[in-house]
Design a protein around this motif. Sequence first.
Motif, mmCIF file in Angstrom:
data_model
loop_
_atom_site.group_PDB
_atom_site.id
_atom_site.type_symbol
_atom_site.label_atom_id
_atom_site.label_comp_id
_atom_site.label_asym_id
_atom_site.label_seq_id
_atom_site.Cartn_x
_atom_site.Cartn_y
_atom_site.Cartn_z
ATOM 1 N N LEU A 29 -21.458 4.005 20.589
ATOM 2 C CA LEU A 29 -22.412 3.567 21.605
ATOM 3 C C LEU A 29 -22.637 4.673 22.634
ATOM 4 O O LEU A 29 -23.777 4.952 23.016
ATOM 5 N N PHE A 30 -21.567 5.335 23.065
ATOM 6 C CA PHE A 30 -21.702 6.425 24.028
ATOM 7 C C PHE A 30 -22.584 7.540 23.461
ATOM 8 O O PHE A 30 -23.417 8.101 24.166
ATOM 9 N N ASN A 48 -18.019 5.523 30.384
ATOM 10 C CA ASN A 48 -16.837 4.826 29.896
ATOM 11 C C ASN A 48 -17.152 3.343 29.936
ATOM 12 O O ASN A 48 -18.088 2.908 30.624
ATOM 13 N N SER A 49 -16.371 2.577 29.197
ATOM 14 C CA SER A 49 -16.643 1.144 29.172
ATOM 15 C C SER A 49 -15.369 0.342 29.089
ATOM 16 O O SER A 49 -14.295 0.854 28.785
ATOM 17 N N MET A 50 -15.571 -0.902 29.354
ATOM 18 C CA MET A 50 -14.599 -1.947 29.086
ATOM 19 C C MET A 50 -15.324 -2.897 28.139
ATOM 20 O O MET A 50 -16.527 -2.750 27.933
ATOM 21 N N HIS A 55 -19.758 1.908 32.745
ATOM 22 C CA HIS A 55 -19.954 2.758 33.918
ATOM 23 C C HIS A 55 -20.514 4.091 33.428
ATOM 24 O O HIS A 55 -20.064 4.614 32.403
ATOM 25 N N MET A 56 -21.439 4.643 34.193
ATOM 26 C CA MET A 56 -22.008 5.931 33.823
ATOM 27 C C MET A 56 -22.312 6.728 35.089
ATOM 28 O O MET A 56 -22.856 6.191 36.053
ATOM 29 N N ILE A 115 -14.600 6.894 36.751
ATOM 30 C CA ILE A 115 -15.111 6.365 35.480
ATOM 31 C C ILE A 115 -14.158 6.711 34.341
ATOM 32 O O ILE A 115 -13.900 5.885 33.462
ATOM 33 N N LYS A 116 -13.623 7.884 34.382
ATOM 34 C CA LYS A 116 -12.680 8.329 33.336
ATOM 35 C C LYS A 116 -11.476 7.392 33.255
ATOM 36 O O LYS A 116 -10.955 7.124 32.175
ATOM 37 N N ARG A 117 -11.030 6.872 34.395
ATOM 38 C CA ARG A 117 -9.816 6.037 34.452
ATOM 39 C C ARG A 117 -10.098 4.533 34.363
ATOM 40 O O ARG A 117 -9.260 3.726 34.753
#
Length: 150
Positions: A29-30, A48-50, A55-56, A115-117
Amino acid sequence: MSHICLTYHIVWRTKYSHRTINEEHERDLFAYIFGFCKKKNCKIHRINSMPDHIHMCVEIHPTISLSEFMKVLKQESSRWLREHKELFPMFDSWSNGYAAFTYSVKDRIKVINYIKRQKEHHKTASFRNEYESLLTEFGLDSKSDKFLDD
């Protein structure tokens, strides 16, 4: 020539916050979203996602409005997700709306690291708490906000 550099932290979620973005295939998806942004002359600094939201950190080309960018991104990524049902079998659609916050270039690294975390962060904080913290950071009223309503 005009020079414009707007760094956005954009958050959007799945319909009803259903947990439909699986970690096993989120990079597919990314990659799709990166390609979308490249076609629009936009630059993603981090995504990144959950399972229930994304989040972007992105710079949107000045010829595209934020609302148009998000409208088309959500439409086209929804279509892509449905076309790849074998990767995202539970995905139905994105929720209404999105949240977007602007940051200075000096703060970009802070947003990128945040976002990375995401996965680490959500071990102790719910999405609602995270979102309300963002609203507080920007002096926005969470009581009148409808982003989490479907």
